[in-house]
Design an enzyme around this catalytic site. Structure first.
Site, PDB file in Angstrom:
ATOM      1  N   TYR A 436       5.215   4.290   0.772  1.00  0.00           N
ATOM      2  CA  TYR A 436       6.219   4.628   1.801  1.00  0.00           C
ATOM      3  C   TYR A 436       7.546   3.877   1.603  1.00  0.00           C
ATOM      4  O   TYR A 436       7.623   2.936   0.857  1.00  0.00           O
ATOM      5  CB  TYR A 436       5.660   4.550   3.214  1.00  0.00           C
ATOM      6  CG  TYR A 436       5.194   3.255   3.834  1.00  0.00           C
ATOM      7  CD1 TYR A 436       5.503   2.009   3.336  1.00  0.00           C
ATOM      8  CD2 TYR A 436       4.430   3.323   5.002  1.00  0.00           C
ATOM      9  CE1 TYR A 436       5.073   0.860   3.977  1.00  0.00           C
ATOM     10  CE2 TYR A 436       3.992   2.174   5.650  1.00  0.00           C
ATOM     11  CZ  TYR A 436       4.317   0.946   5.130  1.00  0.00           C
ATOM     12  OH  TYR A 436       3.903  -0.173   5.760  1.00  0.00           O
ATOM     13  N   GLU A 437       8.573   4.405   2.236  1.00  0.00           N
ATOM     14  CA  GLU A 437       9.953   3.915   2.029  1.00  0.00           C
ATOM     15  C   GLU A 437      10.375   4.009   0.566  1.00  0.00           C
ATOM     16  O   GLU A 437      11.143   3.166   0.085  1.00  0.00           O
ATOM     17  CB  GLU A 437      10.127   2.484   2.546  1.00  0.00           C
ATOM     18  CG  GLU A 437       9.755   2.257   3.995  1.00  0.00           C
ATOM     19  CD  GLU A 437      10.499   3.148   4.968  1.00  0.00           C
ATOM     20  OE1 GLU A 437      11.583   3.646   4.625  1.00  0.00           O
ATOM     21  OE2 GLU A 437       9.982   3.359   6.082  1.00  0.00           O
ATOM     22  N   GLY A 438       9.915   5.036  -0.116  1.00  0.00           N
ATOM     23  CA  GLY A 438      10.267   5.229  -1.518  1.00  0.00           C
ATOM     24  C   GLY A 438       9.188   4.662  -2.416  1.00  0.00           C
ATOM     25  O   GLY A 438       8.957   3.453  -2.417  1.00  0.00           O
TER      26      GLY A 438
END
Lengths: 592, 592
Positions: A436-438
């Site tokens: 998550y978050e890239g």
């Protein structure tokens, strides 16, 4: 059951000796806080973390959150802990004083956040996401948005969410389809968002959704995305919440591998006429606003990698000291911490965690140096360093946390595989961190592209120069083996940078193929550099009166272990990078 | 839902080209089977695996097993699949014809077992453990035990279990406390065993427990352990089961991170007067008998590492081909398999799986060469090779399977973290593989101690010589880059061996500290060697009429990828080893 304690002495060492907290406080006009500030704050936070949040970690895993009639009910006990958290003023620690924040340094907040995240990763995601919403509104919102939303978000009275992902638009935000139709001073938002962390709960009176959507006439791709504030309950003209429910609902919860205590929602906007939303920044400039949220959250997720590794380490260490297996020749039984391979695993955890903590705190301090810079040159310098370190913090720290939580399970042997032991939860919880978050791949592309190729390698060169200077200044003969190993890693990184500039610039598939190896290489290097600096400081302080020799010697041993056991990976990663992308691209889709 | 298909062409390539199945069949007097044997057998097994077992994999994960009144009820559907498995004669494939087995080569059975394990790891543990029981009884049991138990175990009519671990005696078997008191022609067994895989179920009329226990007058430590057969239902004098229940019961089931479909039992023996057991081998010789079971099971667990990686790869590959993310400059959308970093992850999986399969099959074939050896010299040679490869198969393959199942989740991005996607199950299931049947640390100690130091490095030297010969014989200029990289890895291994002989011999903590690095180094080397050999065979066959060029070229690409991206780890592992144990031992317990 594991007890969690913040590694106070370690944290204070990093803040005072590596980060320069005193200097940051001075620059920020907080001289009166500098003396003993960190100690006092960490001490208080540690109590809340150990006593209230840590015991709820298992509860969150077992009971998770539930959903009824589009209302998400969080894990029992979470709301009470959240109230205590707010009552003690923790959310506002580093907040802007203009909106009720306490204005303390970001790097102090990052140390405090480590405590929440070690204690209860799933719970701590709620304040983490709120922080992203604050950053976006503070940086890009108009005055009214700031006045209406920031005080309540900064105090923790309301929480925030980030609504980016859609079923067909994950990493590829260009594909997102949610719509925003102008209507007077606001917009009507509609669309479905997935993977929305803490998208709904009953802990606060309101929730502020930050939502990416597309205007009717927007250009295609990422240049046509805009960011909106969509509150769960609408506000009146004075900014006070009303009882009027906005058309934004959690419609289901995901059943996940880990972080069960964090409700991951499918959010539906506009099923009943359109959710009312307010533009943040300018139309079609949503990507820049999103990156403001995201960059903050990325360093936050890197911190989670550190935090969960620390928690897992404490669990494994306690077990290794207490678990009796094996007999010495004299017939006495020994605990497994006496077995060399168990020690190896523990030291791999301990030294890596120290490296992670040093990097995470040092990176976060860059934002303080930016905020307090004396001039534009200094500001730019620190901004560049911050930008360079962000993908390394997110990518490397979270990747390494997979290995470390794995080792924590391994140290437990068969007991590690039994859920009641508790250590498997860290392994499951940690698994989201590289996604998550890239994802790791996205961090690596950011590092090799925007952060290396775009500026012709200048930011990387500056970092390597600083490392060379730091290492060259270490004269203690006791440390020369560590210094030499780290210097070799610096030169490997120099070769890596040169390769990137020469090869990857012309060949996107070479860049893509090598990117993760490049990022991991830079991570190990940063870790080795900061541990070697720490060892030099420890070596110097050994002679001080009243010095804690055990602690300082342990820091030197950790640095040496990292240099001996972890830094050799740098050479292997360089070799992998330099192989380029030809082989990786040679296989046709059918041949896989 | 993922479909599973055995990678038939790959399997047949390894069996025919690397393992020498034809020669094995010839030596075993099975010439009439050689032609087309593997193909026909694998084809049939693949059907059962894909159609019956694979769909039950998720069912096992979701529903698991249950326990009521000391009776374990397996996952719904498992029993029916087991009956089909037995009805088709699969359990007896490589069994001893004297006891109803079909006498086919072990290496063919290992390929078939890959299918069961890929299709349903939790289910396949039941026949795997049975195989261990068969080996123990066949090698060490007296004639009556063989007559009474082997036919029913080989046919699958009964299943077997291995009862080693106790709460205070895991890796440290010396500490085990279960008792066996002589009583006429049998013994009364009492004690508690934990982590007993498939310790009870309702799929068969009887279950044969192999139990380690200690006689009243036994010496302390591992020299006082004996092995017993303890049937769930007692047999009459003709060896037919009676309705008389033995005093051996499953008393609870563990709640585990993975392999939920495999009931992991706490077994209680002798709560009502003592379970009746029959000695296997001689009194106090149980450790040797246990190793017979264990060595077989260790290679079996290595195979599981391969099998679950293959299943995870197929899942990730299907997703990577179908998931659309990203847009080319011309506006066309692309699937993620076109992104270089996703290709890197897929190739890492694909090439590593090929390396694992080659090693696992080649190692298993050694047991066929032992069984069919023309003379004692040949037998000894193959036995030594088998013994050397066993800890590498178990240790390296299962460690690598962690990384590969991790990558399978990663390729799925956010969807990978959602349990319904299914790929997280492989990640959870795989986690046990580096723990049970001897942890990675135990495999590494076996390799560095019994398999290297004890024979003065002769077995390792023989293997390295064979590698040098194989690599030196490859003349194709197209492959010289791969050959050179692999030769460099051989010389790193030579250095590693020299270091072990020089340093580890005198210093147990150096050996213990370096052992896992040494084992991993040898694993990557074996993988690289066998992939390079495969590439040479593929290169040669490219010129054959009707050759499958796509397939053969893919094998060359895989070998090159492995040489470029994976083999550099060998140098890093050597450097880590050569650092020795001083740093690892320097930290006091309090300093951790």
């Amino acid at each position: 059951m594991s007890d969690y304690r913040y590694p106070y002495q370690e944290g204070v060492f990093v803040l005072n000796q590596l980060v320069g907290l005193e200097q940051i406080c001075h620059q920020a006009g907080l001289d009166e806080f500098a003396e003993g500030l960190a100690e006092a704050v960490l001490d208080e936070a540690s109590k809340l973390g150990s006593e209230q949040l840590a015991p709820l970690n298992v509860t969150g895993d077992r009971l998770g959150a539930t959903i009824e009639n589009n209302n998400v009910i969080e894990t029992p006990g979470f709301s009470n802990a959240y109230q205590q958290f707010c009552d003690s003023g923790w959310p506002s620690l580093a907040g802007n004083p203009e909106f009720g924040g306490q204005g303390l340094p970001n790097v102090l907040a990052v140390a405090v956040n480590e405590i929440w995240q070690s204690a209860n990763l799933a719970w701590s995601l709620c304040p983490l996401l709120t922080q992203g919403a604050i950053e976006a509104i503070e940086t890009h919102g108009n005055d009214q948005l700031k006045q209406h939303y920031l005080p309540k978000l900064i105090s923790g009275e309301w929480t925030g969410t980030m609504n980016l992902t859609e079923p067909d638009a994950g990493t590829d935000l260009a594909a997102l389809k949610s719509k925003a139709v102008p209507e007077g001073d606001h917009y009507r938002i509609s669309g479905q968002k997935i993977f929305i962390t803490w998208g709904d709960h009953q802990m606060t009176d309101n929730i502020v959704h930050l939502v990416l959507a597309r205007l009717p006439d927007a250009p295609a791709g990422v240049k046509g995305i805009s960011l909106f504030v969509v509150p769960k309950y609408l506000l009146d003209e004075q900014g006070n919440p009303t009882a009027q429910r906005n058309d934004a609902y959690a419609v289901s919860l995901e059943h996940k591998l880990g972080i069960h205590g964090s409700p991951t929602c499918v959010m539906s906007f506009g099923d009943n006429g359109g959710a009312i939303g307010y533009l943040v920044g300018k139309e079609n400039q949503g990507l820049a606003c999103m990156f403001t949220m995201m960059n903050d959250a990325r360093q936050g997720v890197g911190l989670q990698g550190l935090a969960i590794s620390e928690r897992a380490y404490q669990h494994a260490l306690a077990y290794a000291k207490e678990r009796i297996q094996g007999t010495l020749r004299d017939g006495s039984r020994i605990s497994i911490i006496q077995h060399p391979d168990v020690r190896r695993m523990l030291l791999q955890m301990k030294s890596s965690i120290q490296a992670m903590r040093a990097l995470v705190y040092v990176a976060r301090a860059e934002s303080d140096y930016v905020n307090n810079a004396a001039d534009e040159t200094a500001q730019l310098k620190h901004q560049k360093r911050n930008d360079l370190l962000t993908p390394i913090v997110k990518g490397w720290v979270t990747e390494l946390s997979q290995e470390l939580t794995y080792l924590a399970v391994q140290i437990h042997g068969g007991m590690g595989f039994i859920e009641e032991t508790g250590v498997a939860q860290y392994y499951r919880d940690a698994r989201i961190l590289t996604i998550y978050e890239g994802t790791t791949g996205i961090q690596a592309l950011d590092l090799i592209g925007r952060k290396t190729l775009v500026d012709g390698g200048v930011a990387v060169s500056d970092l390597l120069s600083e490392m060379r200077d730091d290492l060259g200044a270490i004269s203690a003969p006791e440390l020369q083996d560590i210094v030499t190993a780290t210097q070799a890693a610096v030169e490997h990184a120099e070769d890596a940078k040169q390769w990137v500039l020469a090869q990857a610039a012309q060949d996107a598939s070479a860049a893509g193929s090598a990117s993760v190896s490049y990022m991991m290489l830079m991570g190990y290097l940063c870790g080795g550099w900061l541990l070697t600096k720490s060892a030099a400081i420890a070596q110097r302080d050994l002679a001080n009166e009243g010095a804690d020799l055990e602690f300082l010697n342990a820091k030197i041993i950790s640095a040496r272990f990292f240099a001996e056991q972890m830094l050799p990976r740098v050479g292997a990663l360089l070799a992998a990078m330099q192989s380029g992308g030809d082989t990786i691209m040679a296989m046709s889709e059918a041949q896989f």
